[in-house]
Enzyme design. Structure first.
Site, PDB file in Angstrom:
ATOM      1  N   GLY A 259       0.787  -1.243   0.000  1.00 59.02           N
ATOM      2  CA  GLY A 259       0.000   0.000   0.000  1.00 59.02           C
ATOM      3  C   GLY A 259       0.807   1.276   0.000  1.00 59.02           C
ATOM      4  CD  GLU A 301       1.671  -9.298   1.333  1.00 56.62           C
ATOM      5  OE1 GLU A 301       0.675  -8.606   1.061  1.00 56.62           O
ATOM      6  OE2 GLU A 301       1.591 -10.480   1.685  1.00 56.62           O
ATOM      7  N   PRO A 302       5.313  -4.660  -0.627  1.00 58.32           N
ATOM      8  CG  PRO A 302       7.461  -3.750  -0.778  1.00 58.32           C
ATOM      9  CD  PRO A 302       6.657  -4.792  -0.039  1.00 58.32           C
ATOM     10  N   GLY A 303       4.243  -3.330  -3.739  1.00 59.18           N
ATOM     11  CA  GLY A 303       4.187  -3.555  -5.180  1.00 59.18           C
ATOM     12  C   GLY A 303       4.558  -2.260  -5.878  1.00 59.18           C
ATOM     13  CE1 TYR A 345      -8.171   1.423  -9.845  1.00 58.82           C
ATOM     14  CE2 TYR A 345      -6.113   1.845 -10.990  1.00 58.82           C
ATOM     15  CZ  TYR A 345      -7.021   0.954 -10.448  1.00 58.82           C
ATOM     16  OH  TYR A 345      -6.767  -0.387 -10.514  1.00 58.82           O
ATOM     17  CB  CYS A 372     -12.072   3.790 -30.681  1.00 54.60           C
ATOM     18  SG  CYS A 372     -11.089   3.876 -32.159  1.00 54.60           S
ATOM     19  CE1 TYR A 401      -0.925  -3.417  -8.825  1.00 52.98           C
ATOM     20  CE2 TYR A 401      -0.055  -1.389  -7.901  1.00 52.98           C
ATOM     21  CZ  TYR A 401      -0.397  -2.715  -7.760  1.00 52.98           C
ATOM     22  OH  TYR A 401      -0.206  -3.344  -6.560  1.00 52.98           O
TER      23      TYR A 401
HETATM   24  N1  LLP Z   1      -0.560  -7.263  -0.902  1.00 50.90           N
HETATM   25  C1  LLP Z   1      -1.839  -7.525  -1.244  1.00 50.90           C
HETATM   26  C2  LLP Z   1      -2.549  -8.621  -0.589  1.00 50.90           C
HETATM   27  C3  LLP Z   1      -2.459  -6.745  -2.233  1.00 50.90           C
HETATM   28  O1  LLP Z   1      -3.725  -6.989  -2.564  1.00 50.90           O
HETATM   29  C4  LLP Z   1      -1.734  -5.707  -2.877  1.00 50.90           C
HETATM   30  C5  LLP Z   1      -2.348  -4.886  -3.930  1.00 50.90           C
HETATM   31  C6  LLP Z   1      -0.397  -5.498  -2.487  1.00 50.90           C
HETATM   32  C7  LLP Z   1       0.153  -6.292  -1.493  1.00 50.90           C
HETATM   33  C8  LLP Z   1       0.465  -4.450  -3.119  1.00 50.90           C
HETATM   34  O2  LLP Z   1      -0.039  -3.175  -2.916  1.00 50.90           O
HETATM   35  P1  LLP Z   1       0.837  -1.888  -3.334  1.00 50.90           P
HETATM   36  O3  LLP Z   1       2.065  -1.876  -2.472  1.00 50.90           O
HETATM   37  O4  LLP Z   1       1.178  -2.019  -4.758  1.00 50.90           O
HETATM   38  O5  LLP Z   1      -0.056  -0.757  -3.056  1.00 50.90           O
HETATM   39  N2  LLP Z   1      -4.366  -1.504  -9.727  1.00 50.90           N
HETATM   40  C9  LLP Z   1      -4.377  -0.550  -8.629  1.00 50.90           C
HETATM   41  C10 LLP Z   1      -3.750  -1.113  -7.383  1.00 50.90           C
HETATM   42  C11 LLP Z   1      -4.377  -2.417  -6.920  1.00 50.90           C
HETATM   43  C12 LLP Z   1      -3.678  -3.006  -5.726  1.00 50.90           C
HETATM   44  C13 LLP Z   1      -4.191  -4.360  -5.421  1.00 50.90           C
HETATM   45  N3  LLP Z   1      -3.541  -5.024  -4.321  1.00 50.90           N
HETATM   46  C14 LLP Z   1      -3.692   0.730  -9.089  1.00 50.90           C
HETATM   47  O6  LLP Z   1      -3.265   0.801 -10.232  1.00 50.90           O
HETATM   48  O7  LLP Z   1      -3.619   1.703  -8.333  1.00 50.90           O
END
Ligand code: LLP
Length: 444
Positions: A259, A301-303, A345, A372, A401
């Site tokens: 997050g 769990e950073p994405g 978003y 389109c 993403y």
């Molecule tokens: N862990 C779990 C269980 C999750 O569901 C997620 C993201 C993460 C970790 C990683 O979250 P982050 O660090 O990336 O915020 N498509 C959307 C974001 C969806 C996130 C879904 N879950 C966007 O483009 O903003």
């Protein structure tokens, strides 16, 4: 971005190595973006290896400094290729996957199964079977259906499979509704409040071939403060203490998910990773002490924060449409098929000309995509130097993403991905071709 001769940092959205070269072109990882566009075409996604590795190190070191028993796993859904998995692994990270497909790519990229956590709110029997066969480190159970599937799938196992429970802590967050996941009305996790979580815990504990090792929550994405995450940690620790007292549950692992928000424009001021680590580490330590719980292993769990700032999307400017007293549309050769986030978003991005510098001029334009749909606008009303046909436009903070959510809408082949470092460029995903577009058609 900095000028090579006058290194002035002008903002966070750009990768660490972004510079203006002597003639004004943008350079990343020691490679000029116009040279990359010439060689590989546009739209092109360019990832800076230094920034990727710096993010991975910042997470590992910041968390280890405040809470030594911590792990960092990269949330693969933000962006995934085998080359990226190899880099994450070399930096000592694990992987969080949410599908059989992500699991497959993670393993193919050399991630040890033991370092993989398997998430998702509706895993299929087949996917759970694949995860068990691979020997993933943890299956994070989201619902009763999964418990039943796992009960059947593990019946003939020798060793019990390690599992965690995803909880819904009932915490509201300040982010876009579509990326909030921890509030009472959510499809994710077992609600703590109404007893569903306790029932699930007892059921899992009763199964001889599952070993319940911990608790998980993820409250939302693109967060700019730790309030909701800390509240979730408190809710998880409360639950852990109650379950210890009632059911002899032992909390070995705790994960408050990901997050961590990033800057998309100069106006965004997210907390540093060290700030996040300090607040999360303290919440776990103090929360455990207050409830006489032994400190668990902490997993984050950073994405987005891992890959977002490292990626830049590169487009070529084409048609321009001036609508007097309305607005000026400048179209580029990509759009919602490679980056759906503005449409989905209302995400706000920034941009800069990549093939020359023209800092003085400023016109308000809307950067439109090529698809389109009226809603295919990448950046609405942004002040940019006058854009001409053939100019290159770079959008920073485009690493997360974007391609992960890309489509072939309008049958556009998806862009190539290039990794740059120390003056070298390496294609880590080739551009799709027209042939790729018909590869699954059957016509006989
Ligand atoms: N862990 C779990 C269980 C999750 O569901 C997620 C993201 C993460 C970790 C990683 O979250 P982050 O660090 O990336 O915020 N498509 C959307 C974001 C969806 C996130 C879904 N879950 C966007 O483009 O903003």
């Amino acid at each position: 971005m900095t000028q090579t001769d006058s290194p002035v940092t002008i903002g966070q959205p750009w990768p660490h190595t972004a510079r203006r070269a002597a003639r004004g072109e943008l350079e990343i990882g020691g490679v000029l973006l116009p040279a990359l566009a010439d060689r590989y075409g546009t739209p092109l996604y360019v990832y800076d290896e230094q920034t990727l590795r710096a993010s991975a190190r910042a997470f590992r070191q910041s968390f280890a400094a405040v809470y030594p028993r911590s792990r960092v796993v990269y949330a693969a859904k933000a962006f995934l290729t085998t080359a990226l998995v190899r880099i994450m692994r070399k930096e000592g990270l694990g992987l969080d996957v949410v599908s059989g497909g992500e699991l497959f790519v993670g393993l193919r990229g050399g991630m040890p199964a033991a370092e993989i956590a398997f998430h998702g709110n509706n895993k299929s029997a087949r996917e759970l079977g694949e995860a068990l066969a691979a020997g993933v480190g943890k299956i994070v159970i989201d619902n009763d259906y999964e418990i039943s599937l796992l009960e059947a799938l593990t019946a003939n196992r020798g060793q019990p499979a390690p599992a965690m429970i995803r909880l819904n802590p009932g915490v509201d967050v300040h982010t876009h509704k579509k990326i909030s996941t921890g509030m009472a009305d959510s499809k994710f996790g077992f609600p703590i409040a109404d007893g569903q979580a306790e029932t699930a815990l007892c059921r899992i504990q009763s199964l001889p071939k599952l070993r319940l090792v911990g608790l998980h929550a993820h409250v939302g994405s693109q967060l700019f403060d730790a309030e909701a995450t800390v509240a979730a940690i408190d809710a998880l620790l409360d639950f852990a203490a109650t379950m210890r007292d009632r059911h002899e549950f032992v909390l070995e692992h705790l994960s408050p998910g990901g997050g961590f928000g990033i800057a998309y424009t100069d106006a965004d001021k997210p907390p540093t990773i060290a700030t996040w680590a300090g607040l999360i580490g303290a919440a776990v330590k103090e929360g455990c002490a207050a409830r006489s719980l032994p400190e668990p292993m902490l997993t984050v769990e950073p994405g987005r924060a891992m890959v977002g700032p490292a990626g830049v999307a590169l487009y070529t400017v084409g048609a321009k449409k001036e609508l007097p007293d309305v607005r000026t549309y400048v179209s580029v050769d990509g759009g919602m098929a490679d980056n759906i986030r503005p449409s989905l978003y209302d995400a706000r991005y920034s941009a800069a000309i990549a093939n020359r510098d023209d800092p003085a001029a400023s016109n308000e334009v809307t950067i439109a995509g090529r698809y389109c749909e009226s809603g295919d606008l990448l950046i609405e009303r942004i002040a940019l130097p006058e854009l001409r046909e053939g100019d290159l436009l770079a959008i920073p903070a485009a690493g997360a993403y974007t391609l992960a959510m890309a489509s072939n809408y309008n049958f556009a082949p998806r862009p190539a991905v290039v990794l740059v470092n120390d003056g070298q460029a390496r294609v880590i995903r080739r551009r799709e071709t027209y042939e790729d577009l018909v590869q699954f058609d059957i016509d006989e």
